[in-house]
Scaffold this active site. Structure first.
Site, PDB file in Angstrom:
ATOM      1  CB  CYS A   1      -3.880 -11.760  -1.595  1.00 25.17           C
ATOM      2  SG  CYS A   1      -2.956 -10.815  -2.814  1.00 25.17           S
TER       3      CYS A   1
ATOM      4  CB  THR B   1      -8.747  -5.927  -4.162  1.00 24.18           C
ATOM      5  OG1 THR B   1      -8.612  -6.479  -2.854  1.00 24.18           O
ATOM      6  CG2 THR B   1      -9.225  -6.973  -5.126  1.00 24.18           C
TER       7      THR B   1
ATOM      8  NE  ARG C   1       3.953  -7.921  -1.941  1.00 22.72           N
ATOM      9  CZ  ARG C   1       3.230  -6.892  -1.493  1.00 22.72           C
ATOM     10  NH1 ARG C   1       2.113  -6.576  -2.091  1.00 22.72           N
ATOM     11  NH2 ARG C   1       3.622  -6.215  -0.444  1.00 22.72           N
TER      12      ARG C   1
ATOM     13  CD  GLU D   1       0.219  -5.538  -6.481  1.00 20.77           C
ATOM     14  OE1 GLU D   1       0.212  -4.936  -5.405  1.00 20.77           O
ATOM     15  OE2 GLU D   1       1.274  -5.898  -7.070  1.00 20.77           O
TER      16      GLU D   1
ATOM     17  CG  ASP E   1      -1.169  -1.444  -4.653  1.00 17.21           C
ATOM     18  OD1 ASP E   1      -1.545  -0.892  -3.596  1.00 17.21           O
ATOM     19  OD2 ASP E   1       0.028  -1.604  -4.928  1.00 17.21           O
TER      20      ASP E   1
ATOM     21  CG  HIS F   1       1.457   2.519   7.199  1.00 14.17           C
ATOM     22  ND1 HIS F   1       1.971   2.365   8.465  1.00 14.17           N
ATOM     23  CD2 HIS F   1       2.146   1.679   6.398  1.00 14.17           C
ATOM     24  CE1 HIS F   1       2.953   1.487   8.417  1.00 14.17           C
ATOM     25  NE2 HIS F   1       3.077   1.051   7.177  1.00 14.17           N
TER      26      HIS F   1
END
Lengths: 848, 848
Positions: free
Chosen positions: A802, A738, A589, A716, A740, A426
């Site tokens: 994305c 890409t 999104r 996804e 996920d 993360h």
């Protein structure tokens, strides 16, 4: 006597000799070019890759024939000549051919000290690199009494043989040892790490020495005509009398500057003719070799020789300036200038850097997760980082690992250091997105949360507020404030990018969630926003509260009330984004993360929440319990949330449409793009579309305004790619997420992969970390399938990528090949992507 | 006068009339068959689906023409005739055509009481079902004084019209109301729930009444020749004098038995000729209609009529016995017998069932997750269940939800009840695998762990040790010990299955982890084990300790020591499995789950572990912390563990090979199959294969024994399917693990999907729960791709499926179509799968 053809395993370097970079190496080719330009290069022969390979394999070269090229009793140097100078090679060996006889002659002609120095230098180098004797025994300086005799004695003692006196033996052994060194395991691994192929060859250069020592003005030096760091035109170099090779650069105070100025004597003063000849040669080289070259020269008895010339080592920024200048001067074409800049090297330009020349005191080394340098005060919590920022003090967020709750803290920090995690943790992902320098996986650190201190492996203790520096380019954390270099988005950079954009044939957008991101995106000339994640907008304090109220709402009415409070904030967010982007496309999104990400994880946080909501603690813990998931990545998030709690998407759609009207009123017309996350079935899209359409109709009626918008899908899940033909019936664009998609295709959580990814890549189980480099075989096939099926169903559909991969040159190549309309990447990767796309277009044209 | 052709929207039921089930319904067709057999069926006409549909749409049928068929002043009945009797339809209406005039006549001919009863019955039914008046007002019995007059008055009061006297009006209105009722929403939804298509039609039967009342022996009754529960040959039924329709079945003590026995007067005594005629008719019907039929008959003045006949309603077990008997009697073919048994109906046979006829006191209703009934004492922990089992007391494990640590507890229980989870939760999946009745998602329950009690929504409190019953077939939990029906693997079942196996053309194996599972699998004639999960073997107490020591081992030596202690236990497990399976193939999946599943989750458990390992608690918590994962499903498990900690797979391979030698020595030769889980790249297979091969070589040398084995891959990630051609280079079989593959293809965690799956399926977002019914479009495409690519690379590769889907008829159809070699499913599903596979083969043959 000059020989033209390689009949004995070597080729004299003449104007017409058959010498090529891919057979004899870059140095051999460069020397031939110098010869062709009639520059004063001493007699040189080149051994081809094949010849050197045979020598390494035990074949004896025809040394006598080589020596014959140079006339009687020559002194020689041998230098490596690999195909790419970056791949390294063994060090140069000088003064080969010297022996007792030659030493006596040199004592007469050049004086005893010079003769001793030449002989000692060779004995030392030979003992250490050829005979492989203990270097400690051969450290003496020529100024020590009897240093030469001692070295010769040491050699004889260690080897039980006299130092070899036959020049043919000397040269043969030097060539053999250099050939062998190239094929050693360490050398091979080192050059492979720099991109060399496994079978990269080594050429060798044997050259007549220009001695640089002797009774008249003799010495050696190095000159170049641009600054290595800035790339600006500037004559720099050093000259050292009575020296050989590159000694002038190591000599410090003893060496002379080259140009006449206030700092005392210069080469220009000492040998004005040589200086002028060097300047002329430099100009000639720039024009003819079409490159900024560094020249290594020797003066022997007042006569200048050019020994060698290499491309000036330079920073990424200097590289851009040099290439643009060469193109502007008409020396190279613009396309050539573009192709000379490795796209990834641009990221070095886009962040401040820790000055590599400054002093550095690293206290831990981790993974260089996001480039650039940052200096600030240690903050162990996001709250501390926010407080620090509000005091105007730069904060470095130091965490075991970061979670979505740390977003605000990361926004408030100038750099991030975590104990855990890998390139795709993360912290790393968000930091790259934010352009924050970041070091992760600094596992040698001990984080003592209770006492708020950080303990390095050597026992140094750091407390909250202590100043440290993060070097996200090297992966180190340094004590105190290190010296920094500012980022340089200078005119040459902008010029280069404008040239790149002229040839590029795939779009480049940015992933941008905040006004700051959007501004960065615009600054880097992104062609819109390809991914605006809206969930980050809900972590700010007042919003988080409303968000939590919504989560805890028992009735639809209460939920609607909480959402109603979020609406104006969301509308404000979108209005600002639209305004910043000035009519460029913005792809938003819809809400994606699981709701539990918005709830506290600690006992204390839950208690506070219970107080804030005026509910019993047991209510709070029960709800948190109920929302907890075994595999949040695969759980109740994305469109699943959008379908089971339609109010959230309805609020967001309304915010988007109202912001569209507002922003269009004051500026360029806006056509927002709304993207549905985590789709796995066509009907999900159909349902959301009908609700969003209904909201649009309502807003049109209420506001008496018209607007248009696009609705599309973030692909996804593997299933969304496989069913793209169905999904495309309700989607005007498909954007491949890409990150996920890779997780699901591999069955591999990005957050958990760190524990074995290194070992996997090292063992070659995966050729590359698929979160770093798009897996074209597996994930890539799903991209191709999805794009093809999407287009079959809707030929004018817009296809893009994305994920984090969007900024990688390899992924861009793949997407361009598959006919994607654009890639979207983090704002700081936009220039990299633009340049990489230009490269691809140019290489395609060149290939066709 | 009999009309042959439908010129007025109806067709008289004659031997040659054009009547078909798909145009006039099953009842019409059946009545025509009775007519063709010259059975005494009163004059009957059939209205087609089209005709009824037109009536519902408002078209008026030609009532006069209909009435004309029956001669002067007939009394008529109307009954529904849908295509499948299970789809229901409106209730029968009797005595249409009666009015004041006819009533007077009947008073004369049949007596006032009979005439009143006939008229009252019609007035009541008409008022309620046609005129839609309040049923409360028409409840009076004919024995009440003036009941008929009161009903007629009530009708007139409510409608402001006299009760219609014109038989044409009566019949017209009855037909219209029955046609309309069929097209109502509720009726449509109800029959769709039973599998009817949206446009299913209704036919109607109009039949001359045989009155069943009157001065001579009159009445009605029902007879059948097999027992509905057992299917055994047994004449059963009831007869009631002075009654109509199916009143005899409702009459209790008032009705007569049919056969002469000790219980008093019977129909056989009363009307021996009628009885004999019925027995003859029954035999005729069985032979000619090729089915066990129930006959509805009426006696009017001593003359018997057959009113109707329907297929005997029966249990799944009875269905098998009847079909097998019909085939054995040469009435139907064996293939017909096979096809008459719905495969899924077998699961009812394989578990004890709660007796549906018994008293039941449900305290909560949840999801029927694993069929069958179980009765035992409440245990709130696995430890309590184990203790209960060791005391010889059946345990019902009651948990919020189960985790892998509960496996032992589940093994020790006879049933499972959980508060959380769906059809695919851990509890549900494991329970189905174990054949344990299970109810999950009983969310109305309150589980008070502290006080160890369970509170139902109506406030009843259950404590540990209280006896409850789980009905996994209905999803209910019942207070106390309900009456149970034993499972019946009787001779007809075994005969049917042997017939099925003769025609089946795809293999069926079982997923079996334990000797008990394996024994069940053999009992159900599985052709080997398709998936033996080895991790369950590590949860037993002494093994868990060794496992944990391995996890905590700091040095490879300590890890090897712990594994060495596990080796003989594993070897023992495999030896026993091989011996039980008697040389049939056994496919063993190497260790799969993440290591943290073997560590305690509670503070107390951690403290105990610290004591057991003699380590500080902080060590234990730190290790548990370090092993914890964000998304365990996508983490460090399967082959990833096998590659980073090769010792585990090496130990398992050794255990398998040593067991192979041991079992082969004492029984049939064993060729084990070793399966690698969670593969996403070919190189993973290559690495594991080389290590397993090395272990095999070592064992061969040590034991001086030879053996062969197969190594293959469990295809669970989309990438493994896409790269099957590469993977097949190192794998002799590919087995699709559709549980995980579905999770990854959808990006959907099985454990977390429960929260929205219901709503998703209800809204039609997913056509079916993909964890229940294989998603042939998405996951199925990956199966096809994987199978094709695997075969391209290795034509003799074995392809199979081993997920939960393996036992579903739909999945078996898909796999058979894709040319799979076998399916593997939980042992209790094996008969279902065998039968389903037989169906597919037969239907294919029939279609071709």
């Amino acid at each position: 006597m000059r020989q033209e053809v390689d009949i004995k395993g070597f080729t004299p370097v003449t104007k017409s000799a058959p010498i090529a970079t891919d057979s004899h190496g870059g140095r051999a080719k460069c020397l031939q070019r110098l010869v062709r330009l009639d520059l004063p290069v001493p007699q040189t022969i080149a051994l081809s890759f094949d010849a050197v390979h045979h020598i390494a394999a035990g074949q004896r070269p025809d040394i006598d024939a080589m020596l014959a090229v140079f006339g009687p009793a020559p002194l020689l140097s041998v230098r490596p000549s690999s195909e790419d100078p970056d791949w390294g090679g063994p060090g140069a060996m000088l003064n080969i051919g010297i022996n007792a006889t030659r030493h006596t002659q040199l004592c007469d002609s050049h004086g005893k000290r010079a003769a001793d120095a030449l002989y000692l230098r060779f004995v030392q180098a030979y003992a250490i690199h050829v005979a492989r004797l203990d270097p400690d025994m051969f450290e003496s300086d020529v100024s020590e009494p009897d240093a030469l005799a001692a070295a010769l004695d040491a050699y004889a003692d260690e080897t039980d043989e006299e130092f070899p006196q036959d020049p043919a033996v000397q040269l043969g052994e030097v060539l053999r040892s250099m050939a062998r060194a190239w094929e050693g395991t360490t050398a091979r691994l080192l050059r492979q790490a720099k991109g060399a192929p496994a079978d990269a060859g080594l050429g060798l250069i044997v050259q007549q020495m220009a001695l640089g020592v002797g009774p008249q003005e003799s010495g050696s030096g190095v000159i170049q005509f641009v600054d290595s760091v800035s790339g600006k035109s500037q004559l720099t170099g050093r000259y050292l009398s009575q020296s050989q090779g590159r000694a002038a650069l190591r000599a410090g105070e003893g060496a002379l500057y080259l140009t006449r100025d206030s700092r005392g004597q210069s080469l220009q003063d000492l040998c004005p003719d040589v200086f002028d000849a060097l300047v002329t040669a430099g100009d000639l080289l720039r024009r003819k070799l079409r490159e900024e070259m560094q020249i290594e020269f020797t003066i022997e008895g007042g006569r200048m020789s050019i020994i060698d010339s290499v491309r000036v080592t330079r920073s990424a920024s200097a590289n851009v300036r040099v290439a643009v200048a060469l193109a502007q001067d008409g020396i190279i074409r613009r396309s050539e200038a573009i192709l000379r800049i490795p796209p990834r090297s641009l990221s070095e330009l886009l962040h401040p850097q820790v000055d590599p020349r400054g002093a550095r005191d690293p206290f831990v080394s981790g993974i260089a997760a996001s480039p650039g340098g940052a200096c600030g005060r240690i903050c162990f919590t996001s709250a501390a980082a926010q407080a620090s920022q509000s005091r105007g003090e730069a904060a470095i967020l130091v965490r075991r690992e970061t979670t979505p709750e740390d977003i605000r803290g990361m926004h408030s920090s100038v750099g991030v250091l975590t104990q855990r995690g890998g390139m795709t943790s993360h912290a790393a992902v968000i930091a790259r997105g934010l352009g924050l320098p970041c070091v992760v996986g600094a596992s040698a650190l001990r984080l003592d949360h209770k006492d708020k201190q950080l303990i390095s492996v050597d026992g140094r203790i750091f407390r909250e507020g202590d100043i440290i520096t993060i070097d996200g380019s090297t992966g180190e954390a340094l004590v105190g404030a290190a010296e920094m270099l500012a980022p340089t988005l200078d005119a040459p950079f902008r010029t280069l990018m404008s040239w790149a954009d002229e040839v590029r044939d795939i779009g480049v957008r940015a992933n941008a969630d905040t006004p700051a991101d959007a501004a960065t995106a615009r600054n880097f000339d992104a062609e819109g926003i390809g991914l605006c994640r809206t969930e980050h907008m809900f972590f700010e304090h007042d919003r988080l509260t409303a968000m939590r109220e919504m989560i805890f709402a028992d009735a639809a009415k209460d939920r609607a009330e909480a959402l109603a409070r979020l609406l104006p904030m969301q509308r404000g967010d979108f209005t600002e984004l639209f305004q910043i982007m000035g009519g460029q496309p913005v792809c938003i999104r819809l809400f994606d993360p699981p709701l539990h990400e918005f709830l506290p994880h600690t006992r204390g946080g839950m208690r506070e929440l219970a107080e804030a909501l005026d509910r019993p603690l047991s209510d709070v813990t029960r709800r948190i319990d109920a929302l907890s998931e075994f595999n949040p990545m695969l759980g109740m998030r994305g469109v699943r949330l959008g379908i089971t709690m339609p109010e959230i998407y309805e609020m967001q759609a309304r915010a988007i449409f109202e912001a569209t009207i507002e922003a269009s009123r004051s500026g360029d017309p806006v056509e927002p793009e709304i993207m549905i996350p985590l789709v796995s079935a066509m009907r999900e899209v159909e349902l959301v579309k009908s609700r969003v359409d209904a909201v649009a109709a309502a807003v049109r009626v209420e506001t008496q305004s018209d607007f248009s918008y696009k609705l599309g899908v973030m692909v996804e899940t593997p299933r969304a790619a496989l069913r793209a033909h169905e999904i495309a019936q309700h989607a005007t664009f498909l954007s491949f997420g890409t990150n996920d998609l890779t997780q699901m295709t591999y069955g591999l959580s990005r957050d958990d992969a760190g524990r074995f990814m290194n070992s996997y890549v090292q063992q070659g189980v995966y050729a590359e970390d698929p979160f770093q480099i798009l897996d074209t075989e597996g994930v890539g096939e799903l991209l191709t399938i999805g794009a093809e099926r999407g287009r079959d169903a809707r030929p004018d559909i817009t296809i893009s990528i994305c994920g984090e991969h969007g900024g990688n040159p390899e992924s861009i190549a793949f997407c361009r090949q598959a006919g994607f309309d654009y890639v979207s990447c983090s704002p700081y990767r936009v220039p990299v992507a633009r340049l990489a796309a230009a490269h691809l277009a140019l290489l395609d044209k060149r290939g066709s």
